[in-house]
Design a protein around this motif. Sequence first.
Motif, PDB file in Angstrom:
ATOM      1  N   TYR A 136      80.223  68.133  -4.332  1.00 23.05           N
ATOM      2  CA  TYR A 136      78.979  67.667  -4.933  1.00 23.05           C
ATOM      3  C   TYR A 136      77.912  67.603  -3.838  1.00 23.05           C
ATOM      4  CZ  TYR A 136      82.049  66.196  -8.757  1.00 23.05           C
ATOM      5  OH  TYR A 136      82.960  66.170  -9.786  1.00 23.05           O
ATOM      6  N   PHE A 137      76.796  68.291  -4.060  1.00 26.38           N
ATOM      7  CA  PHE A 137      75.703  68.346  -3.086  1.00 26.38           C
ATOM      8  C   PHE A 137      74.533  67.521  -3.623  1.00 26.38           C
ATOM      9  CE2 PHE A 137      78.216  72.177  -2.795  1.00 26.38           C
ATOM     10  CZ  PHE A 137      78.438  72.315  -1.434  1.00 26.38           C
ATOM     11  N   MET A 138      74.121  66.533  -2.837  1.00 28.85           N
ATOM     12  CA  MET A 138      73.095  65.597  -3.303  1.00 28.85           C
ATOM     13  C   MET A 138      71.949  65.500  -2.299  1.00 28.85           C
ATOM     14  SD  MET A 138      75.705  62.606  -4.549  1.00 28.85           S
ATOM     15  CE  MET A 138      76.852  63.032  -3.234  1.00 28.85           C
ATOM     16  N   THR A 139      70.731  65.383  -2.818  1.00 30.65           N
ATOM     17  CA  THR A 139      69.550  65.077  -2.014  1.00 30.65           C
ATOM     18  C   THR A 139      68.959  63.780  -2.550  1.00 30.65           C
ATOM     19  OG1 THR A 139      69.092  67.415  -1.582  1.00 30.65           O
ATOM     20  CG2 THR A 139      67.302  65.849  -1.212  1.00 30.65           C
ATOM     21  N   ALA A 140      69.036  62.728  -1.749  1.00 28.80           N
ATOM     22  CA  ALA A 140      68.573  61.406  -2.173  1.00 28.80           C
ATOM     23  C   ALA A 140      67.099  61.226  -1.833  1.00 28.80           C
ATOM     24  CB  ALA A 140      69.409  60.317  -1.508  1.00 28.80           C
ATOM     25  N   VAL A 141      66.346  60.715  -2.788  1.00 23.20           N
ATOM     26  CA  VAL A 141      64.912  60.472  -2.620  1.00 23.20           C
ATOM     27  C   VAL A 141      64.667  58.971  -2.696  1.00 23.20           C
ATOM     28  CG1 VAL A 141      62.598  60.913  -3.524  1.00 23.20           C
ATOM     29  CG2 VAL A 141      64.358  62.679  -3.693  1.00 23.20           C
ATOM     30  N   PRO A 142      64.106  58.348  -1.648  1.00 23.86           N
ATOM     31  CA  PRO A 142      63.755  56.930  -1.740  1.00 23.86           C
ATOM     32  C   PRO A 142      62.756  56.709  -2.868  1.00 23.86           C
ATOM     33  CG  PRO A 142      63.583  57.724   0.528  1.00 23.86           C
ATOM     34  CD  PRO A 142      63.754  58.934  -0.342  1.00 23.86           C
ATOM     35  N   THR A 143      63.013  55.711  -3.696  1.00 21.40           N
ATOM     36  CA  THR A 143      62.171  55.460  -4.865  1.00 21.40           C
ATOM     37  C   THR A 143      61.852  53.980  -4.954  1.00 21.40           C
ATOM     38  OG1 THR A 143      63.276  57.298  -6.016  1.00 21.40           O
ATOM     39  CG2 THR A 143      61.938  55.806  -7.349  1.00 21.40           C
ATOM     40  N   LEU A 144      60.571  53.675  -5.091  1.00 24.31           N
ATOM     41  CA  LEU A 144      60.128  52.288  -5.208  1.00 24.31           C
ATOM     42  C   LEU A 144      59.493  52.093  -6.580  1.00 24.31           C
ATOM     43  CD1 LEU A 144      59.640  49.499  -3.898  1.00 24.31           C
ATOM     44  CD2 LEU A 144      57.435  50.371  -3.091  1.00 24.31           C
ATOM     45  N   TYR A 145      60.064  51.177  -7.370  1.00 26.63           N
ATOM     46  CA  TYR A 145      59.521  50.811  -8.681  1.00 26.63           C
ATOM     47  C   TYR A 145      58.769  49.486  -8.546  1.00 26.63           C
ATOM     48  CZ  TYR A 145      62.770  54.288 -10.622  1.00 26.63           C
ATOM     49  OH  TYR A 145      63.447  55.444 -10.912  1.00 26.63           O
ATOM     50  N   GLU A 146      57.564  49.419  -9.117  1.00 29.88           N
ATOM     51  CA  GLU A 146      56.754  48.204  -9.066  1.00 29.88           C
ATOM     52  C   GLU A 146      56.235  47.879 -10.461  1.00 29.88           C
ATOM     53  OE1 GLU A 146      53.569  48.745  -6.337  1.00 29.88           O
ATOM     54  OE2 GLU A 146      54.820  48.616  -4.549  1.00 29.88           O
ATOM     55  N   LYS A 147      56.389  46.599 -10.841  1.00 23.94           N
ATOM     56  CA  LYS A 147      55.847  46.141 -12.120  1.00 23.94           C
ATOM     57  C   LYS A 147      55.720  44.624 -12.083  1.00 23.94           C
ATOM     58  CE  LYS A 147      56.460  46.287 -17.137  1.00 23.94           C
ATOM     59  NZ  LYS A 147      57.284  46.770 -18.262  1.00 23.94           N
ATOM     60  N   LEU A 148      54.513  44.146 -12.395  1.00 26.87           N
ATOM     61  CA  LEU A 148      54.249  42.709 -12.478  1.00 26.87           C
ATOM     62  C   LEU A 148      54.657  41.983 -11.202  1.00 26.87           C
ATOM     63  CD1 LEU A 148      55.456  42.053 -16.149  1.00 26.87           C
ATOM     64  CD2 LEU A 148      53.129  42.461 -15.342  1.00 26.87           C
ATOM     65  N   GLY A 149      54.424  42.618 -10.060  1.00 25.31           N
ATOM     66  CA  GLY A 149      54.739  41.990  -8.780  1.00 25.31           C
ATOM     67  C   GLY A 149      56.191  42.098  -8.374  1.00 25.31           C
ATOM     68  N   ILE A 150      57.030  42.694  -9.219  1.00 23.06           N
ATOM     69  CA  ILE A 150      58.451  42.847  -8.903  1.00 23.06           C
ATOM     70  C   ILE A 150      58.680  44.253  -8.355  1.00 23.06           C
ATOM     71  CG2 ILE A 150      60.796  42.787  -9.815  1.00 23.06           C
ATOM     72  CD1 ILE A 150      59.794  40.949 -12.008  1.00 23.06           C
ATOM     73  N   GLU A 151      59.411  44.347  -7.258  1.00 21.73           N
ATOM     74  CA  GLU A 151      59.698  45.635  -6.637  1.00 21.73           C
ATOM     75  C   GLU A 151      61.205  45.907  -6.642  1.00 21.73           C
ATOM     76  OE1 GLU A 151      58.093  45.851  -2.741  1.00 21.73           O
ATOM     77  OE2 GLU A 151      55.993  45.885  -3.401  1.00 21.73           O
ATOM     78  N   VAL A 152      61.547  47.141  -6.953  1.00 19.25           N
ATOM     79  CA  VAL A 152      62.934  47.593  -6.883  1.00 19.25           C
ATOM     80  C   VAL A 152      62.961  48.805  -5.954  1.00 19.25           C
ATOM     81  CG1 VAL A 152      64.906  48.493  -8.153  1.00 19.25           C
ATOM     82  CG2 VAL A 152      63.440  46.751  -9.198  1.00 19.25           C
ATOM     83  N   ASP A 153      63.523  48.618  -4.784  1.00 19.38           N
ATOM     84  CA  ASP A 153      63.579  49.670  -3.770  1.00 19.38           C
ATOM     85  C   ASP A 153      64.961  50.290  -3.814  1.00 19.38           C
ATOM     86  OD1 ASP A 153      62.965  51.353  -1.739  1.00 19.38           O
ATOM     87  OD2 ASP A 153      62.435  49.817  -0.284  1.00 19.38           O
ATOM     88  N   THR A 154      65.056  51.515  -4.284  1.00 14.69           N
ATOM     89  CA  THR A 154      66.352  52.138  -4.468  1.00 14.69           C
ATOM     90  C   THR A 154      66.267  53.623  -4.143  1.00 14.69           C
ATOM     91  OG1 THR A 154      68.160  52.464  -6.062  1.00 14.69           O
ATOM     92  CG2 THR A 154      65.914  52.562  -6.916  1.00 14.69           C
ATOM     93  N   TYR A 155      67.281  54.368  -4.526  1.00 17.99           N
ATOM     94  CA  TYR A 155      67.342  55.817  -4.302  1.00 17.99           C
ATOM     95  C   TYR A 155      67.769  56.497  -5.594  1.00 17.99           C
ATOM     96  CZ  TYR A 155      67.212  55.001   0.762  1.00 17.99           C
ATOM     97  OH  TYR A 155      66.842  54.623   2.024  1.00 17.99           O
ATOM     98  N   GLN A 156      67.189  57.653  -5.841  1.00 19.56           N
ATOM     99  CA  GLN A 156      67.693  58.535  -6.876  1.00 19.56           C
ATOM    100  C   GLN A 156      67.985  59.876  -6.222  1.00 19.56           C
ATOM    101  OE1 GLN A 156      64.841  59.667  -9.900  1.00 19.56           O
ATOM    102  NE2 GLN A 156      63.142  58.993  -8.619  1.00 19.56           N
ATOM    103  N   TYR A 157      68.863  60.648  -6.803  1.00 15.98           N
ATOM    104  CA  TYR A 157      69.253  61.888  -6.144  1.00 15.98           C
ATOM    105  C   TYR A 157      69.418  63.023  -7.146  1.00 15.98           C
ATOM    106  CZ  TYR A 157      73.963  60.280  -7.550  1.00 15.98           C
ATOM    107  OH  TYR A 157      75.054  59.836  -8.263  1.00 15.98           O
ATOM    108  N   SER A 158      69.132  64.216  -6.642  1.00 19.19           N
ATOM    109  CA  SER A 158      69.404  65.439  -7.402  1.00 19.19           C
ATOM    110  C   SER A 158      70.825  65.875  -7.086  1.00 19.19           C
ATOM    111  CB  SER A 158      68.406  66.531  -7.035  1.00 19.19           C
ATOM    112  OG  SER A 158      68.480  66.826  -5.649  1.00 19.19           O
ATOM    113  N   LEU A 159      71.380  66.708  -7.931  1.00 19.86           N
ATOM    114  CA  LEU A 159      72.798  67.039  -7.805  1.00 19.86           C
ATOM    115  C   LEU A 159      73.073  68.483  -8.190  1.00 19.86           C
ATOM    116  CD1 LEU A 159      75.807  66.033  -7.495  1.00 19.86           C
ATOM    117  CD2 LEU A 159      75.737  65.584  -9.945  1.00 19.86           C
ATOM    118  N   THR A 160      73.838  69.151  -7.369  1.00 19.72           N
ATOM    119  CA  THR A 160      74.458  70.427  -7.727  1.00 19.72           C
ATOM    120  C   THR A 160      75.935  70.314  -7.371  1.00 19.72           C
ATOM    121  OG1 THR A 160      73.893  71.373  -5.555  1.00 19.72           O
ATOM    122  CG2 THR A 160      72.377  71.803  -7.377  1.00 19.72           C
TER     123      THR A 160
END
Length: 344
Positions: A228-252
């Motif tokens: 499984y080959f993955m490229t992880a992209v840092p992703t920051l979600y913001e809403k109403l002052g709440i932040e979720v700092d996580t990663y999502q990745y593409s996959l082949t």
Amino acid sequence: MDSFSTKVRTFDAFPKIDPHKTQRSSSGGFSTLVTALFILLVTWVEIGGFLGGYVDHQFIVDDKLTSDLFINLDMLVGMPCEYLHTNVMDVTHDRLLAGELLNFQGMNFFVPDIVQMNSENNDHNTPDLDEVMRETVRAEFNVAGTRMNEDASACHIYGSIPVNKVAGDFHITGKGFGYADRHRVPFEKLNFSHVIMEFSFGEFYPMIKNPLDFTGKIASQKLQSYKYFMTAVPTLYEKLGIEVDTYQYSLTEQHRAITTDETGLPSDIPGLYFKYDFDTIKLLIAEKRIPFLQFVARLATIVSGLFIVATYLYKLYSKTITLIFGKKFAYKDTEKLDGGLLGS
């Protein structure tokens, strides 16, 4: 001075027609009613859009200095735990014996109903903001490095392992394959059928679905390789002052059966390989709201434009009716004005 103030009071940049000089008609009243209702609808939609905000997507350079992060794993492999070897190797040649941090629990192999087996994991969608905020329940594994029932027919592997934020490879192989070991797993005992319930990067949010979550493969042969080959992209979600700092990745993915040479040795190392890399670009997904003054100016512009368009449409309608049916038909529902030289 009084003359100047009088002129200012009576000045009108948009001169209007006196009410007693206008003519009312049923068609004009109907068009006014339709226009007013339409303007109220548009105003309602605009107010709702202002209060609800909008989701803004931006790509920025990831300037957060993070030397390491976690890989969160929860999977089932169709081999006894005592036959498995887990390891992490990255481009810095830093090696981590993941078996010392992960948990190994022997159990019977089974496939939950929600798992998609033997399907290509090519269709991935970025979770929307509301979905992520609804499911961001942060969790941690309570134990690490435990081993239970290692001689059972299958092995439940779960836990979080720290890795460097560089390209690397987490793999699960049979003992004696790829690494020197006192014992070598017999070919007939190899079975890399697997079910993945969780595979994510960063902080552990078990409710957020990732491309590898709830997927699996059934090995058709003993000597099998799954990559499984993955490229992880840092992703920051913001809403109403709440932040979720996580990663999502593409996959082949790539999987194949491994052949043996004339001496019976495999041409490659069978096992499960999770090869990952990290992007330097960060995705920012945030809910925003336009400034209030900008909203007022936008609403005033839209309402004014609707009035102008409605006026021209009504004039076009009147001319069309006049050309087709004549003036008598077009003005039959128009009130008569009193007064004037030709009045009653």
